[in-house]
Design an enzyme around this catalytic site. Structure first.
Site, mmCIF file in Angstrom:
data_model
loop_
_atom_site.group_PDB
_atom_site.id
_atom_site.type_symbol
_atom_site.label_atom_id
_atom_site.label_comp_id
_atom_site.label_asym_id
_atom_site.label_seq_id
_atom_site.Cartn_x
_atom_site.Cartn_y
_atom_site.Cartn_z
ATOM 1 N N CYS A 44 -10.668 -21.115 -43.080
ATOM 2 C CA CYS A 44 -9.258 -20.723 -43.193
ATOM 3 C C CYS A 44 -8.461 -21.756 -44.008
ATOM 4 O O CYS A 44 -7.784 -21.397 -44.979
ATOM 5 C CB CYS A 44 -8.658 -20.506 -41.808
ATOM 6 S SG CYS A 44 -9.055 -21.791 -40.610
HETATM 7 N N1 LIG Z 1 -9.960 -18.425 -35.490
HETATM 8 C C1 LIG Z 1 -9.807 -18.522 -36.805
HETATM 9 O O1 LIG Z 1 -8.674 -18.495 -37.321
HETATM 10 C C2 LIG Z 1 -11.015 -18.670 -37.708
HETATM 11 C C3 LIG Z 1 -10.804 -18.654 -39.105
HETATM 12 C C4 LIG Z 1 -11.899 -18.782 -39.953
HETATM 13 C C5 LIG Z 1 -13.159 -18.950 -39.423
HETATM 14 N N2 LIG Z 1 -13.335 -18.994 -38.074
HETATM 15 C C6 LIG Z 1 -14.699 -19.173 -37.567
HETATM 16 O O2 LIG Z 1 -15.122 -17.943 -36.982
HETATM 17 C C7 LIG Z 1 -16.013 -18.203 -35.899
HETATM 18 C C8 LIG Z 1 -15.444 -17.539 -34.670
HETATM 19 O O3 LIG Z 1 -14.168 -18.117 -34.419
HETATM 20 P P1 LIG Z 1 -13.162 -17.541 -33.361
HETATM 21 O O4 LIG Z 1 -11.932 -18.318 -33.527
HETATM 22 O O5 LIG Z 1 -13.132 -16.059 -33.419
HETATM 23 O O6 LIG Z 1 -13.909 -18.026 -32.021
HETATM 24 P P2 LIG Z 1 -13.770 -17.544 -30.531
HETATM 25 O O7 LIG Z 1 -12.495 -16.815 -30.321
HETATM 26 O O8 LIG Z 1 -14.050 -18.735 -29.684
HETATM 27 O O9 LIG Z 1 -14.988 -16.513 -30.368
HETATM 28 C C9 LIG Z 1 -16.328 -16.932 -30.463
HETATM 29 C C10 LIG Z 1 -17.223 -15.722 -30.347
HETATM 30 O O10 LIG Z 1 -18.596 -16.155 -30.466
HETATM 31 C C11 LIG Z 1 -19.334 -15.620 -29.381
HETATM 32 N N3 LIG Z 1 -20.451 -16.480 -29.008
HETATM 33 C C12 LIG Z 1 -20.405 -17.738 -28.498
HETATM 34 N N4 LIG Z 1 -21.659 -18.191 -28.245
HETATM 35 C C13 LIG Z 1 -22.499 -17.181 -28.613
HETATM 36 C C14 LIG Z 1 -23.915 -17.031 -28.589
HETATM 37 N N5 LIG Z 1 -24.723 -18.021 -28.126
HETATM 38 N N6 LIG Z 1 -24.453 -15.863 -29.034
HETATM 39 C C15 LIG Z 1 -23.660 -14.870 -29.491
HETATM 40 N N7 LIG Z 1 -22.311 -14.949 -29.535
HETATM 41 C C16 LIG Z 1 -21.739 -16.095 -29.104
HETATM 42 C C17 LIG Z 1 -18.322 -15.526 -28.243
HETATM 43 O O11 LIG Z 1 -18.814 -14.619 -27.276
HETATM 44 P P3 LIG Z 1 -18.480 -14.801 -25.696
HETATM 45 O O12 LIG Z 1 -17.051 -14.369 -25.507
HETATM 46 O O13 LIG Z 1 -19.433 -13.887 -25.021
HETATM 47 O O14 LIG Z 1 -18.710 -16.249 -25.373
HETATM 48 C C18 LIG Z 1 -17.108 -15.003 -28.979
HETATM 49 O O15 LIG Z 1 -17.227 -13.624 -29.173
HETATM 50 C C19 LIG Z 1 -16.112 -19.742 -35.776
HETATM 51 O O16 LIG Z 1 -17.264 -20.183 -36.428
HETATM 52 C C20 LIG Z 1 -14.844 -20.217 -36.483
HETATM 53 O O17 LIG Z 1 -15.008 -21.517 -37.030
HETATM 54 C C21 LIG Z 1 -12.303 -18.843 -37.198
#
Ligand SMILES: NC(=O)c1ccc[n+]([C@@H]2O[C@H](COP(=O)([O-])OP(=O)(O)OC[C@H]3O[C@@H](n4cnc5c(N)ncnc54)[C@H](OP(=O)(O)O)[C@@H]3O)[C@@H](O)[C@H]2O)c1
Length: 340
Positions: A153
């Protein structure tokens, strides 16, 4: 044309944004929707507020066999980098295209990756294969990509604003990027540091000199590891959005007209990039909950330095909507399909 799409990490913030767009995309059939270690099973319409009333697959816990059984053409990984690093090689081995929203495959050097992310990739050969795609700046390689590394991001906000005008920047004069992100950038985690009382009415910088996104920005801008580049991330007490302020020294002769022309050449026909006239600067409220990036700049009165400002929604242009722009290009659709 219908693309079969599965999403891993659907219970997270980025996963929810992905599903919200995919559910109304005219060329997508949702094939499978997966949660992670929470083991959650969630009916489709209750997974994300915008999905109410929509039909789709029930979210089930992730397993590789279950994802393959969903027969996807492409899988989105909205998972932590450690998870994407394990999951992507298995999918690619089985002939499935992958768009990874994590940082697992963004860097080209395995050693750099290990230094910044603190673990070794199980299959570092994928770093070479992965296509790093800020959609508007990416070439034809996206259409044949089997693995897309969706940009971070903060890097999206910096690279979109700087890349078209790098020719005017005196790199030896140093580049300083101050970025402030809404709290959803940290995902759905809960801890004391991310509690309401710690964040509301507060504003703070963090991870100076050790933010994982820094080497990604250097790589995307073609800057050497020892060039004078500062990235300072800040946590802003809003839910979504990133505002980045970039300070650069200009080469002699660079002026507002030349910078405006360079931005125009890069983005004139790009629906989601809006470049303001010189002197008008972007604001967060104009891009929140949109797939757009707004860019503006001011040249200081002595003409020696410019301040460039960009604004995006971290969960959309910084994650989910850019990932879907990339999917559209991969499958030969109009880049804006399902988003405009
Ligand atoms: N948030 C942002 O603005 C943003 C922007 C760009 C990139 N990202 C990237 O996108 C990714 C997700 O970010 P997020 O902010 O959406 O995170 P988040 O809200 O913490 O969600 C993480 C997701 O990953 C799943 N997960 C965790 N451990 C897992 C496993 N062992 N096997 C399969 N699924 C698993 C979780 O499932 P459970 O609920 O079942 O644990 C949840 O659905 C990260 O790598 C982050 O760096 C985020």
């Amino acid at each position: 044309m219908s693309i079969r799409v599965s999403v891993i990490g659907a219970t997270g913030y980025s996963g929810g944004e992905l599903l919200s767009i995919l559910a109304r995309h005219p060329h997508v059939e949702l094939a499978g929707v997966f949660s992670g270690k929470s083991g959650k099973t969630v009916p489709f319409e209750t997974l994300h507020p915008s999905l109410g009333g929509k039909k789709g697959p029930t979210t089930v816990p992730y397993s590789h066999d279950a994802v393959i059984a969903s027969r996807p053409d492409v899988v989105f990984l909205a998972t932590p980098a450690e998870v994407s690093a394990e999951v992507a090689p298995l999918l690619i081995r089985d002939g499935v295209r992958v768009i990874d929203i994590s940082g697992a495959f963004r860097l080209k050097s395995a050693a750099e990756f290990q230094k910044w992310y603190g673990f070794a990739l199980p299959d570092p050969s994928l770093l070479e294969e992965a296509v790093y795609a800020v959609t508007e700046l990416c070439g034809r390689e996206l259409s044949s990509a089997s693995l897309v590394a969706n940009p971070g991001c903060y890097p999206t906000s910096v690279v979109l604003a700087l890349k078209p005008v790098m020719q005017f920047v005196d790199v030896a004069g140093g580049i300083i990027c101050d970025s402030a992100s809404g709290v959803s950038g940290a995902g759905r985690q809960s801890s004391e540091a991310y509690s309401f009382c710690e964040l509301a009415t507060n504003f703070k910088a963090y991870n100076i000199g050790r933010h994982k996104h820094e080497p990604e920005m250097r790589q995307a801008l073609g800057l050497a590891a020892d060039s004078d580049f500062v990235f300072a991330a800040h946590l802003l007490p809003v839910i979504r959005g990133i505002l980045t302020t970039i300070h650069v020294k200009l080469k002699p002769g660079a002026d507002a007209a030349a910078m405006t022309a360079a931005y125009g050449a890069a983005y004139r026909d790009k629906t989601f990039i809006r470049v303001h006239p010189a002197g008008k600067l972007p604001e967060l409220k104009d891009v929140a909950v949109t797939p757009r990036a707004d860019i503006g700049f001011s040249i200081l009165p002595d003409g020696k330095r410019a301040v460039i400002v960009s604004a995006i929604d971290n969960m959309l242009k910084g994650a989910a909507s850019q990932a879907i722009q990339n999917m559209n290009v991969m499958f030969g659709l109009k880049e804006t399909e399902g988003l405009a």
